[in-house]
Design a protein around this motif. Structure first.
Motif, PDB file in Angstrom:
ATOM      1  N   SER A 114       0.856  -1.180   0.000  1.00 47.04           N
ATOM      2  CA  SER A 114       0.000   0.000   0.000  1.00 47.04           C
ATOM      3  C   SER A 114       0.893   1.230   0.000  1.00 47.04           C
ATOM      4  O   SER A 114       1.953   1.234   0.635  1.00 47.04           O
ATOM      5  CB  SER A 114      -0.882   0.011   1.249  1.00 47.04           C
ATOM      6  N   SER A 115       0.464   2.271  -0.661  1.00 50.62           N
ATOM      7  CA  SER A 115       1.259   3.501  -0.684  1.00 50.62           C
ATOM      8  C   SER A 115       1.364   4.133   0.709  1.00 50.62           C
ATOM      9  O   SER A 115       2.245   4.954   0.954  1.00 50.62           O
ATOM     10  CB  SER A 115       0.665   4.499  -1.671  1.00 50.62           C
ATOM     11  N   GLU A 116       0.493   3.754   1.637  1.00 53.20           N
ATOM     12  CA  GLU A 116       0.521   4.289   2.996  1.00 53.20           C
ATOM     13  C   GLU A 116       1.469   3.517   3.912  1.00 53.20           C
ATOM     14  O   GLU A 116       1.857   4.002   4.964  1.00 53.20           O
ATOM     15  CB  GLU A 116      -0.891   4.238   3.599  1.00 53.20           C
ATOM     16  N   ALA A 117       1.844   2.295   3.522  1.00 54.85           N
ATOM     17  CA  ALA A 117       2.680   1.443   4.367  1.00 54.85           C
ATOM     18  C   ALA A 117       4.118   1.942   4.379  1.00 54.85           C
ATOM     19  O   ALA A 117       4.696   2.234   3.336  1.00 54.85           O
ATOM     20  CB  ALA A 117       2.618   0.001   3.884  1.00 54.85           C
ATOM     21  N   LEU A 118       4.711   2.017   5.578  1.00 54.57           N
ATOM     22  CA  LEU A 118       6.075   2.505   5.754  1.00 54.57           C
ATOM     23  C   LEU A 118       7.054   1.407   6.167  1.00 54.57           C
ATOM     24  O   LEU A 118       8.265   1.593   6.068  1.00 54.57           O
ATOM     25  CB  LEU A 118       6.094   3.619   6.804  1.00 54.57           C
ATOM     26  N   ILE A 119       6.540   0.263   6.648  1.00 53.44           N
ATOM     27  CA  ILE A 119       7.374  -0.828   7.124  1.00 53.44           C
ATOM     28  C   ILE A 119       6.651  -2.147   6.913  1.00 53.44           C
ATOM     29  O   ILE A 119       5.421  -2.209   6.996  1.00 53.44           O
ATOM     30  CB  ILE A 119       7.754  -0.654   8.619  1.00 53.44           C
ATOM     31  N   GLU A 120       7.427  -3.182   6.645  1.00 58.69           N
ATOM     32  CA  GLU A 120       6.901  -4.545   6.557  1.00 58.69           C
ATOM     33  C   GLU A 120       7.993  -5.475   7.068  1.00 58.69           C
ATOM     34  O   GLU A 120       9.167  -5.286   6.754  1.00 58.69           O
ATOM     35  CB  GLU A 120       6.530  -4.876   5.116  1.00 58.69           C
ATOM     36  N   ILE A 121       7.596  -6.460   7.873  1.00 57.28           N
ATOM     37  CA  ILE A 121       8.562  -7.371   8.495  1.00 57.28           C
ATOM     38  C   ILE A 121       8.174  -8.807   8.168  1.00 57.28           C
ATOM     39  O   ILE A 121       7.056  -9.223   8.436  1.00 57.28           O
ATOM     40  CB  ILE A 121       8.572  -7.223  10.023  1.00 57.28           C
ATOM     41  N   GLU A 122       9.112  -9.557   7.596  1.00 56.02           N
ATOM     42  CA  GLU A 122       8.904 -10.990   7.416  1.00 56.02           C
ATOM     43  C   GLU A 122       9.914 -11.719   8.282  1.00 56.02           C
ATOM     44  O   GLU A 122      10.946 -11.157   8.656  1.00 56.02           O
ATOM     45  CB  GLU A 122       8.997 -11.409   5.953  1.00 56.02           C
ATOM     46  N   ALA A 123       9.619 -12.973   8.627  1.00 55.68           N
ATOM     47  CA  ALA A 123      10.487 -13.688   9.554  1.00 55.68           C
ATOM     48  C   ALA A 123      10.498 -15.184   9.281  1.00 55.68           C
ATOM     49  O   ALA A 123       9.554 -15.738   8.722  1.00 55.68           O
ATOM     50  CB  ALA A 123      10.028 -13.442  10.992  1.00 55.68           C
ATOM     51  N   ILE A 124      11.577 -15.788   9.723  1.00 61.28           N
ATOM     52  CA  ILE A 124      11.706 -17.242   9.780  1.00 61.28           C
ATOM     53  C   ILE A 124      11.982 -17.570  11.237  1.00 61.28           C
ATOM     54  O   ILE A 124      12.869 -16.971  11.867  1.00 61.28           O
ATOM     55  CB  ILE A 124      12.849 -17.764   8.897  1.00 61.28           C
ATOM     56  N   ALA A 125      11.214 -18.503  11.790  1.00 58.55           N
ATOM     57  CA  ALA A 125      11.346 -18.858  13.200  1.00 58.55           C
ATOM     58  C   ALA A 125      11.279 -20.368  13.370  1.00 58.55           C
ATOM     59  O   ALA A 125      10.789 -21.085  12.485  1.00 58.55           O
ATOM     60  CB  ALA A 125      10.229 -18.207  14.015  1.00 58.55           C
ATOM     61  N   LEU A 126      11.746 -20.842  14.502  1.00 53.24           N
ATOM     62  CA  LEU A 126      11.524 -22.237  14.874  1.00 53.24           C
ATOM     63  C   LEU A 126      10.052 -22.364  15.262  1.00 53.24           C
ATOM     64  O   LEU A 126       9.450 -21.425  15.776  1.00 53.24           O
ATOM     65  CB  LEU A 126      12.427 -22.627  16.036  1.00 53.24           C
ATOM     66  N   ASP A 127       9.478 -23.537  15.049  1.00 53.54           N
ATOM     67  CA  ASP A 127       8.035 -23.659  15.256  1.00 53.54           C
ATOM     68  C   ASP A 127       7.604 -23.930  16.693  1.00 53.54           C
ATOM     69  O   ASP A 127       6.423 -24.064  16.974  1.00 53.54           O
ATOM     70  CB  ASP A 127       7.439 -24.718  14.329  1.00 53.54           C
ATOM     71  N   GLY A 128       8.516 -24.019  17.608  1.00 51.00           N
ATOM     72  CA  GLY A 128       8.140 -24.249  19.016  1.00 51.00           C
ATOM     73  C   GLY A 128       8.334 -25.686  19.434  1.00 51.00           C
ATOM     74  O   GLY A 128       8.338 -25.996  20.606  1.00 51.00           O
ATOM     75  N   SER A 129       8.482 -26.590  18.470  1.00 49.51           N
ATOM     76  CA  SER A 129       8.703 -28.001  18.805  1.00 49.51           C
ATOM     77  C   SER A 129      10.184 -28.258  19.044  1.00 49.51           C
ATOM     78  O   SER A 129      10.565 -29.341  19.440  1.00 49.51           O
ATOM     79  CB  SER A 129       8.193 -28.908  17.689  1.00 49.51           C
ATOM     80  N   ARG A 130      11.005 -27.273  18.764  1.00 49.96           N
ATOM     81  CA  ARG A 130      12.462 -27.420  18.927  1.00 49.96           C
ATOM     82  C   ARG A 130      12.935 -26.620  20.129  1.00 49.96           C
ATOM     83  O   ARG A 130      12.450 -25.621  20.479  1.00 49.96           O
ATOM     84  CB  ARG A 130      13.179 -26.907  17.695  1.00 49.96           C
TER      85      ARG A 130
END
Length: 130
Positions: A114-130
Motif C-alpha cells: 500500500s502507498s501508505e505502508a512505511l514498514i513490513e517485516i517478514e520472519a523465519i522462526a523455529l516452530d516451538g517443537s524445537r
C-alpha cells in the motif's frame, strides 16, 4: 514435507490468497507483516512509530498462532520505505527481541503493498517443537 497454513482471526491476508505463515519441517515462515489493524486498514498513516509498533504486534500474533514466538525467530527481513527510519530499529529490536538477536536484512523499497505502508517485516522462526 508437510506444509501447515497458519491462520489468525481475523485474517487480513485471506482476500489476497496469502498465508499469514506456513509451518514446514520445524520452521515457521511468516509473510510480511505490515501495520494492518483488525479492520484491515493501515494503522498510523504517515507515522512510522505507530506503524512499526503495529507491524511487530502483527508479527508476534502470527508467530503465536503458529505455536512459536518472537524468541524463536532466527531471521527477519525488514522492508522500509525510507532508511531515515533505520536508526529506530535498534530500539525496536531491544523492545521486541532478546539476545541472541535474530539475523536480519534491511531493505529500502520505493513502495510496499500500500502507498501508505512505511514498514513490513517478514520472519523465519523455529516452530516451538524445537
Amino acid at each position: 514435507m508437510l506444509l501447515e497454513q497458519v491462520v489468525t482471526e481475523p485474517d487480513p491476508y485471506a482476500p489476497f490468497l496469502l498465508s499469514q505463515a506456513i509451518k514446514a519441517n520445524g520452521f515457521v515462515f511468516v509473510s510480511g507483516q505490515a501495520a494492518i489493524g483488525v479492520n484491515g486498514e493501515i494503522v498510523g498513516e504517515d507515522n512510522f512509530d505507530r506503524q512499526a509498533e503495529q507491524a511487530f504486534r502483527n508479527l508476534d500474533r502470527a508467530l503465536k498462532a503458529a505455536g512459536s514466538g518472537l524468541d524463536k525467530i532466527v531471521k527477519t527481513t525488514i522492508f522500509l520505505r525510507s532508511m531515515a527510519n533505520s536508526g529506530k530499529l535498534v530500539e525496536l529490536r531491544r523492545q521486541w527481541f532478546s539476545a541472541p538477536y535474530p539475523a536480519e536484512s534491511m531493505i529500502e523499497v520505493s513502495s510496499l503493498y500500500s502507498s501508505e505502508a512505511l514498514i513490513e517485516i517478514e520472519a523465519i522462526a523455529l516452530d516451538g517443537s524445537r
